[in-house]
Design a protein around this motif. Structure first.
Motif, PDB file in Angstrom:
ATOM      1  N   ARG A  85       0.830  -1.203   0.000  1.00 24.14           N
ATOM      2  CA  ARG A  85       0.000   0.000   0.000  1.00 24.14           C
ATOM      3  C   ARG A  85       0.865   1.253   0.000  1.00 24.14           C
ATOM      4  N   TRP A  86       1.962   1.216   0.762  1.00 23.22           N
ATOM      5  CA  TRP A  86       2.872   2.360   0.815  1.00 23.22           C
ATOM      6  C   TRP A  86       3.517   2.598  -0.551  1.00 23.22           C
TER       7      TRP A  86
ATOM      8  N   HIS B 100       2.259   1.963  -3.486  1.00 21.44           N
ATOM      9  CA  HIS B 100       1.273   2.554  -4.390  1.00 21.44           C
ATOM     10  C   HIS B 100       0.976   4.006  -4.010  1.00 21.44           C
ATOM     11  N   GLU B 101       0.943   4.309  -2.729  1.00 17.62           N
ATOM     12  CA  GLU B 101       0.672   5.675  -2.290  1.00 17.62           C
ATOM     13  C   GLU B 101       1.785   6.631  -2.704  1.00 17.62           C
ATOM     14  N   THR B 102       3.023   6.161  -2.674  1.00 21.13           N
ATOM     15  CA  THR B 102       4.165   7.013  -3.040  1.00 21.13           C
ATOM     16  C   THR B 102       4.422   7.022  -4.540  1.00 21.13           C
TER      17      THR B 102
END
Length: 346
Positions: free
Chosen positions: A227-228, A230-232
């Motif tokens: 998830r991290w 994809h967020e970055t």
């Protein structure tokens, strides 16, 4: 007739060593720009071979080693030692080459070079929204590339010295007294094929894992970490790097297939022409050197006491990738070198 490169290889290594020794002296005298340890990017220090270096303690050593190396390279160019003296000089030269290629640099060179096509492709669209030179190619990383280049110069100097003092041809390394069986084209074709396919599979494994992350599949990764990514937006940079790694693996197969000797039909303007052997050998050799530095870093930072962790890590196989590509490149060279135009041996 003697080829040109063995005549200037040692002088080039000497000039590089002298210049880098001057840099070491500059840093030892308090000059700015010390690129290792305390002067390196903070997040990279733990994974660097010289992560604990300081300007006051390490720079004088760099200066001394640089100036000593400059003298040694000149000796290699001008003197023809025998016996134990030859062995000592040759061992030192190869040790310098290995240190500068595999130990001083790290995986940041591979990452910086791998992201170049991604940055160029996204440039018209303003993506990625970062300063490439600030993030991927700051001075400490440029310095690692300089060290890698110095290592390649020292490898050339060591090889030239080894051939000259071993009564072998400076151009091909063959001797009138005969060559080992494993260097024959037929033998090289056999062991080179195994190496080439190994160098094809390893980056493919790495690419599959990265592509899975891009598709939001937590392969060998936790959902929180994914998830991290994809967020970055880093997941897409990783997928791009994986794509080029896989493409490089496919190109490796050219070292054992006909399209690596004759340009295929889809190469506009060159289709049907002979591929110059020096082209793939030079490119694959540089990539091998970059992979060696990345592989050495992996060896340093991997917890080898936890087999479950490193067996499932695609990066843990980078050292195998580097060695396999180097072996495949050597096999390609041995298969295609033909009759030497300098000594006439086959």
């Amino acid at each position: 007739m003697t080829p040109r490169w063995p005549r200037w290889a040692a002088y080039a290594a000497s000039a590089w060593s002298l210049a880098y020794g001057c840099l070491g002296l500059h840093w030892a005298r308090g000059g700015a720009g010390f690129p290792f340890g305390e002067g390196d990017v903070p997040d990279a220090r733990a994974e660097s071979w010289l992560g604990g270096a300081t300007a006051s303690g390490t720079a004088p050593v760099i200066a001394a080693l640089g100036f000593t190396g400059a003298v040694l390279a000149l000796v290699m160019a001008r003197v023809r030692p025998r016996g134990a003296a030859r062995v000592a000089v040759l061992a030192t030269a190869w040790a310098i080459a290995v240190t500068l290629v595999a130990l001083v640099p790290d995986a940041r060179i591979m990452i910086a070079l791998g992201y170049v096509p991604i940055v160029l492709a996204g440039l018209p669209f303003g993506w990625p929204d970062v300063d490439y030179f600030e993030v991927a190619l700051p001075w400490p990383v440029l310095n690692l590339i300089i060290c890698l280049a110095g290592g390649l110069l020292w490898a050339g100097a060591a090889l030239a010295f080894q051939r000259r003092t071993g009564d072998a041809c400076g151009g091909c390394g063959r001797s009138a007294s005969g060559s080992a069986i494993w260097t024959t084209p037929a033998s090289a074709a056999r062991w080179g094929r195994w190496a080439a396919y190994t160098a094809f599979v390893v980056p493919l494994f790495y690419a599959v894992v990265r592509w899975a992350w891009a598709l939001n599949i937590p392969l060998l990764f936790s959902e929180e970490e994914l998830r991290w990514l994809h967020e970055t937006g880093l997941v897409w940079a990783g997928a791009g790097l994986a794509t080029f790694a896989a493409a490089g693996g496919v190109l490796t197969l050219g070292l054992v297939h006909r399209w690596g000797e004759i340009w295929p039909r889809w190469v506009v303007g060159l289709a049907g022409r002979r591929v110059p052997p020096a082209l793939p050998v030079a490119l694959a050799s540089v990539v091998t050197a970059v992979l060696l530095s990345a592989g050495a870093q992996v060896v340093r930072v991997t917890d080898w006491t936890d087999p479950a962790a490193w067996l499932s890590s695609p990066m843990a196989y980078w050292p195998i990738w580097a060695v396999a590509l180097g072996v495949a490149t050597l096999a390609y060279h041995l298969r295609r070198r033909g009759r030497c135009r300098h000594c006439g041996l086959v």
